[in-house]
Write an enzyme that holds these catalytic residues in place. Structure first.
Site, PDB file in Angstrom:
ATOM      1  CG  ASN A 125      -7.782  -1.622  -3.497  1.00  0.00           C
ATOM      2  OD1 ASN A 125      -8.790  -2.322  -3.498  1.00  0.00           O
ATOM      3  ND2 ASN A 125      -7.145  -1.289  -2.389  1.00  0.00           N
ATOM      4  CE  LYS A 127      -8.747   1.962  -1.054  1.00  0.00           C
ATOM      5  NZ  LYS A 127      -8.137   2.739  -0.004  1.00  0.00           N
ATOM      6  CG  HIS A 138      -4.746  -2.411   1.105  1.00  0.00           C
ATOM      7  ND1 HIS A 138      -5.226  -1.530   2.040  1.00  0.00           N
ATOM      8  CD2 HIS A 138      -4.622  -1.710  -0.051  1.00  0.00           C
ATOM      9  CE1 HIS A 138      -5.399  -0.346   1.464  1.00  0.00           C
ATOM     10  NE2 HIS A 138      -5.039  -0.429   0.188  1.00  0.00           N
ATOM     11  CD  GLU A 145      -8.072   0.759   2.972  1.00  0.00           C
ATOM     12  OE1 GLU A 145      -8.736  -0.019   2.263  1.00  0.00           O
ATOM     13  OE2 GLU A 145      -7.785   1.913   2.608  1.00  0.00           O
ATOM     14  CD  GLU A 170      -1.284   0.820  -1.623  1.00  0.00           C
ATOM     15  OE1 GLU A 170      -1.766   1.279  -2.662  1.00  0.00           O
ATOM     16  OE2 GLU A 170      -1.976   0.264  -0.747  1.00  0.00           O
ATOM     17  N   GLY A 179      -5.930   7.391   0.629  1.00  0.00           N
ATOM     18  CA  GLY A 179      -7.268   7.956   0.774  1.00  0.00           C
ATOM     19  C   GLY A 179      -7.282   9.306   1.469  1.00  0.00           C
ATOM     20  CB  SER A 212      -3.490  10.408  -2.567  1.00  0.00           C
ATOM     21  OG  SER A 212      -4.217  10.149  -1.380  1.00  0.00           O
TER      22      SER A 212
HETATM   23  C1  PEP Z   1      -5.146   2.002  -1.960  1.00  0.00           C
HETATM   24  O1  PEP Z   1      -6.042   1.803  -1.162  1.00  0.00           O
HETATM   25  O2  PEP Z   1      -4.460   1.051  -2.348  1.00  0.00           O
HETATM   26  C2  PEP Z   1      -4.911   3.371  -2.396  1.00  0.00           C
HETATM   27  C3  PEP Z   1      -3.753   3.653  -2.932  1.00  0.00           C
HETATM   28  O3  PEP Z   1      -5.930   4.263  -2.212  1.00  0.00           O
HETATM   29  P1  PEP Z   1      -5.969   5.805  -2.682  1.00  0.00           P
HETATM   30  O4  PEP Z   1      -5.442   5.847  -4.094  1.00  0.00           O
HETATM   31  O5  PEP Z   1      -7.399   6.186  -2.591  1.00  0.00           O
HETATM   32  O6  PEP Z   1      -5.075   6.560  -1.761  1.00  0.00           O
END
Ligand code: PEP
Length: 257
Positions: A10, A12, A100, A102, A172, A178, A218
């Site tokens: 992703n 973003k 997601h 976000e 997630e 993040g 992460s």
């Molecule tokens: C994401 O935004 O789907 C995600 C998993 O981000 P990160 O790996 O940076 O935590």
């Protein structure tokens, strides 16, 4: 039951077209046929980068898919700023992230909208990657499994088993996205197992056993092995570590072990 793993990046709101082409080409240059035996690889760049990235993969004839990060459920109309399933379809987009955290958090995306998007994508033969996950407050309250289960049930409302099997669910935890703070393999497994149990209740065990459940939050080359070794984790939805060729390729190669 062996499910083929899926590693989805992703991106973003990162990468201009020029930068996206460079990263797509760098990933292509590392591609080996054994990747395809071990996992499906998908990158989900911003809308404007979808066609350029797809063109790189097609030109090099590598089986790396592209996915969008959002979609509108209507086919066309007065929805300023939105992108529809037929638009994604025409550029060869095969996947789409929906729900997601976000988008839920910053743009108010609701469970009902996630459900409408899932239905529109299924009808258009684009595979939804449906994100679910709890906040730190919910985890601290001890209601993670109830919260995530409710998100899964809402996302799949009115969807039958034949349609559900085309979907992927990504767990997630918001507190891990993040932040550099990853769920432990045990925490991630517990929730992914609960997601699969919910899918089994909704669609039957055979369908649930076929569906892929990803972990995201992460994920990086240092923690991937233990996460994807869990029985109900079938790959990753990867943010930060998908923005660099080295780390993304290392995550894909973890699936070869
Ligand atoms: C994401 O935004 O789907 C995600 C998993 O981000 P990160 O790996 O940076 O935590």
């Amino acid at each position: 039951m062996t499910r083929k793993r899926l590693m989805a990046g992703n991106w973003k709101m990162n990468k201009t077209i020029g930068e996206a082409v460079v990263l797509a080409q760098e990933i292509c240059n590392q591609y080996e046929e054994k990747w395809d035996d071990a996992c499906d690889v998908v990158v989900c760049p911003p809308f404007v980068d979808l066609k350029p990235a797809k063109t790189v993969f097609e030109f090099d004839r590598v089986p790396i898919g592209v996915g969008a990060q959002n979609v509108h459920w209507e086919e066309s109309g007065a929805f300023t700023g939105e992108i529809s399933v037929p638009m994604l379809k025409e550029i060869g987009c095969e996947w789409c992230i929906i729900g997601h955290s976000e988008r839920r958090g910053y743009f108010g995306e609701t469970n009902e909208e996630v459900n409408k998007k899932a239905k529109a994508l299924i009808a258009g033969q684009i595979k939804p990657i449906i994100c679910v996950g709890e906040s730190l407050a919910v985890r601290d309250e001890g209601t993670t499994l109830d919260f995530v289960t409710a998100q899964v049930i809402a996302a799949f409302a009115g969807i039958d088993a034949a349609q559900a099997v085309k979907c992927v669910v990504a767990y997630e935890p918001i507190w891990a996205i993040g932040t550099g703070r990853t769920a432990t393999p045990e925490q991630a497994q517990e929730v992914c197992a609960a997601i699969r149990a919910t899918l089994a209740e909704l669609f039957g065990q055979a369908t649930a056993d076929e569906m892929r459940v990803l972990y995201g939050g992460s994920m990086n080359p240092g923690n991937v092995d233990l996460l994807i070794a869990q029985p109900d984790i079938d790959g990753g939805l990867i943010g930060g570590a998908a923005l660099k060729k080295e780390s993304f390729v290392q995550l894909i190669e973890a699936c070869l072990k």
